[in-house]
Design a protein around this motif. Sequence first.
Motif, PDB file in Angstrom:
ATOM      1  N   SER A   1      -3.728   2.707  16.046  1.00 43.24           N
ATOM      2  CA  SER A   1      -5.033   2.789  15.200  1.00 43.24           C
ATOM      3  C   SER A   1      -5.950   2.401  16.283  1.00 43.24           C
ATOM      4  N   ALA A   2      -7.522   3.050  16.653  1.00 46.66           N
ATOM      5  CA  ALA A   2      -8.847   2.614  16.853  1.00 46.66           C
ATOM      6  C   ALA A   2      -9.298   2.312  15.794  1.00 46.66           C
ATOM      7  N   TYR A   3     -10.786   1.493  16.203  1.00 45.63           N
ATOM      8  CA  TYR A   3     -10.839   1.161  15.215  1.00 45.63           C
ATOM      9  C   TYR A   3     -12.429   1.940  14.901  1.00 45.63           C
ATOM     10  N   ASP A   4     -13.016   2.909  15.963  1.00 47.95           N
ATOM     11  CA  ASP A   4     -13.244   3.905  15.737  1.00 47.95           C
ATOM     12  C   ASP A   4     -12.916   5.511  14.537  1.00 47.95           C
ATOM     13  N   ARG A   5     -11.625   4.985  14.366  1.00 48.81           N
ATOM     14  CA  ARG A   5     -10.460   6.257  13.961  1.00 48.81           C
ATOM     15  C   ARG A   5     -10.533   5.951  11.928  1.00 48.81           C
ATOM     16  N   ARG A   6     -10.542   7.481  11.577  1.00 49.05           N
ATOM     17  CA  ARG A   6     -10.398   6.629  10.492  1.00 49.05           C
ATOM     18  C   ARG A   6      -8.905   6.510   9.884  1.00 49.05           C
ATOM     19  N   ILE A   7      -8.428   5.629   9.076  1.00 51.28           N
ATOM     20  CA  ILE A   7      -6.671   5.622   9.500  1.00 51.28           C
ATOM     21  C   ILE A   7      -6.004   6.089   8.012  1.00 51.28           C
ATOM     22  N   ASN A   8      -6.657   6.101   6.885  1.00 50.30           N
ATOM     23  CA  ASN A   8      -6.280   6.801   5.272  1.00 50.30           C
ATOM     24  C   ASN A   8      -5.116   8.352   6.167  1.00 50.30           C
ATOM     25  N   SER A   9      -5.881   9.290   6.736  1.00 52.30           N
ATOM     26  CA  SER A   9      -4.744  10.074   6.481  1.00 52.30           C
ATOM     27  C   SER A   9      -3.495   9.386   7.990  1.00 52.30           C
ATOM     28  N   LEU A  10      -3.698   8.850   8.296  1.00 51.61           N
ATOM     29  CA  LEU A  10      -2.191   8.626   9.619  1.00 51.61           C
ATOM     30  C   LEU A  10      -1.889   7.942   8.431  1.00 51.61           C
ATOM     31  N   CYS A  11      -2.347   7.316   7.781  1.00 55.80           N
ATOM     32  CA  CYS A  11      -0.975   5.921   6.953  1.00 55.80           C
ATOM     33  C   CYS A  11      -0.498   6.907   5.840  1.00 55.80           C
ATOM     34  N   MET A  12      -1.596   7.911   5.260  1.00 57.02           N
ATOM     35  CA  MET A  12      -0.642   8.041   4.098  1.00 57.02           C
ATOM     36  C   MET A  12       0.217   9.472   4.690  1.00 57.02           C
ATOM     37  N   GLU A  13       0.008  10.174   5.437  1.00 60.46           N
ATOM     38  CA  GLU A  13       1.244  10.892   6.299  1.00 60.46           C
ATOM     39  C   GLU A  13       2.773  10.191   6.359  1.00 60.46           C
ATOM     40  N   VAL A  14       2.870   8.959   6.943  1.00 58.91           N
ATOM     41  CA  VAL A  14       3.902   7.519   7.337  1.00 58.91           C
ATOM     42  C   VAL A  14       4.200   7.357   6.563  1.00 58.91           C
ATOM     43  N   HIS A  15       3.532   7.377   4.984  1.00 62.62           N
ATOM     44  CA  HIS A  15       4.057   7.041   3.607  1.00 62.62           C
ATOM     45  C   HIS A  15       4.611   8.545   3.380  1.00 62.62           C
ATOM     46  N   ARG A  16       4.358   9.177   2.951  1.00 58.25           N
ATOM     47  CA  ARG A  16       5.064  11.001   2.809  1.00 58.25           C
ATOM     48  C   ARG A  16       6.360  10.862   3.353  1.00 58.25           C
ATOM     49  N   ALA A  17       6.543  10.266   5.144  1.00 56.43           N
ATOM     50  CA  ALA A  17       7.434  10.358   5.904  1.00 56.43           C
ATOM     51  C   ALA A  17       8.066   9.473   4.823  1.00 56.43           C
ATOM     52  N   LEU A  18       8.282   8.340   4.805  1.00 56.07           N
ATOM     53  CA  LEU A  18       9.369   7.282   4.414  1.00 56.07           C
ATOM     54  C   LEU A  18       9.381   7.884   2.881  1.00 56.07           C
ATOM     55  N   GLU A  19       8.786   8.200   2.068  1.00 60.06           N
ATOM     56  CA  GLU A  19       9.285   8.726   0.655  1.00 60.06           C
ATOM     57  C   GLU A  19      10.395   9.089   0.538  1.00 60.06           C
ATOM     58  N   GLY A  20      11.944   8.357  -0.376  1.00 60.06           N
ATOM     59  CA  GLY A  20      12.853   8.532  -0.505  1.00 60.06           C
ATOM     60  C   GLY A  20      13.951   7.832   0.552  1.00 60.06           C
ATOM     61  N   TYR A  21      13.084   7.683   1.513  1.00 65.64           N
ATOM     62  CA  TYR A  21      13.941   6.895   2.732  1.00 65.64           C
ATOM     63  C   TYR A  21      14.710   5.929   2.555  1.00 65.64           C
ATOM     64  N   GLN A  22      16.259   5.930   2.785  1.00 65.99           N
ATOM     65  CA  GLN A  22      17.061   4.938   2.113  1.00 65.99           C
ATOM     66  C   GLN A  22      17.641   3.496   3.004  1.00 65.99           C
ATOM     67  N   GLY A  23      16.168   3.924   3.969  1.00 68.51           N
ATOM     68  CA  GLY A  23      17.030   2.288   5.312  1.00 68.51           C
ATOM     69  C   GLY A  23      15.703   1.206   4.812  1.00 68.51           C
ATOM     70  N   LYS A  24      16.170   0.057   5.141  1.00 71.36           N
ATOM     71  CA  LYS A  24      15.721  -0.760   5.663  1.00 71.36           C
ATOM     72  C   LYS A  24      14.221   0.144   6.926  1.00 71.36           C
ATOM     73  N   TYR A  25      12.818  -0.146   6.568  1.00 69.36           N
ATOM     74  CA  TYR A  25      11.824  -0.189   7.459  1.00 69.36           C
ATOM     75  C   TYR A  25      10.505  -0.934   7.287  1.00 69.36           C
ATOM     76  N   GLY A  26       9.799  -1.095   8.187  1.00 70.03           N
ATOM     77  CA  GLY A  26       9.084  -1.890   7.999  1.00 70.03           C
ATOM     78  C   GLY A  26       7.208  -1.004   8.993  1.00 70.03           C
ATOM     79  N   VAL A  27       5.936  -0.748   8.593  1.00 73.06           N
ATOM     80  CA  VAL A  27       4.978  -0.312   8.986  1.00 73.06           C
ATOM     81  C   VAL A  27       4.101  -1.530   9.889  1.00 73.06           C
ATOM     82  N   MET A  28       3.643  -1.128  11.157  1.00 72.52           N
ATOM     83  CA  MET A  28       2.878  -2.499  11.186  1.00 72.52           C
ATOM     84  C   MET A  28       1.730  -1.640  12.658  1.00 72.52           C
ATOM     85  N   SER A  29       0.430  -3.110  12.617  1.00 66.76           N
ATOM     86  CA  SER A  29      -0.301  -2.242  13.567  1.00 66.76           C
ATOM     87  C   SER A  29      -0.851  -3.783  14.266  1.00 66.76           C
TER      88      SER A  29
END
Length: 254
Positions: free
Chosen positions: A127-155
């Motif tokens: 992420s860069a501070y001059d960019r919006r983060i909502n769309s990327l966070c939402m896309e990652v969240h959607r990809a992770l929905e239903g995933y059964q493994g252990k995971y963490g997100v960070m930035s």
Amino acid sequence: MLFRLLDNWRAPAPDAGKIAWIKEWEFAHRGLHAPGVPENSSGAFADAIRRGMGIECDIQRSRDGRAMVFHDWGLDRLTDLSGPVAKLDAAQLEEVRLSGSNDAIQSLPRFLDQVGGQVPVLIELKSAYDRRINSLCMEVHRALEGYQGKYGVMSFDPRVSRWFSAHAPRTVRGLVLKDRDFRGPLGPAKRRLAMWHARPDFLACDVRDLPSAFIAAQRGRGVPVASWTVKTAELHTVALENVDALISEGEGLV
């Protein structure tokens, strides 16, 4: 004592059961890459799984808003193309071969399909501070929905952890830190403000900043800490003495 009270109020330590798994693994930095096996490639991820290591990977946003597993802002270092990653759609990026291999850039869903919960993953959103983060966070969240493994997100961007705290609180979320970002007399205050804004479940610090009184204080109040990038045997020893989990590559691997 005052800082501990403020930390507990503004960035409470997570429930121990939520993040216990982080302390049980060593993570391969961008997969288990080596000559002929590029970083963030399916081959590097397969080798990490075979070795029984967790995986750390990076996410960039494509032009059409998809989450793609790639570290750099530009294509130049890791492919035969040039220009920003964000100038190509996901379908185009999935046709781009990583230099020195037959592996192509993967989407986050394809990466998750490959891992399939066999090992835990730490997913760093670039992420860069001059960019919006909502769309990327939402896309990652959607990809992770239903995933059964252990995971963490960070930035490095505290807004990312804050977004997941607000919109996906069950997701394990981390703030990545390095002292070089907090230089000067106001640096320690800015670091704490970043943590308070992020409200992370864990921290990931630069191994070159260890030992650290700040990191020791956060671990003391129940916030686990991972350390990157452990590249030598000496750094491996330093990390073992000061943090809970290692993100390693090369000679820093156990």
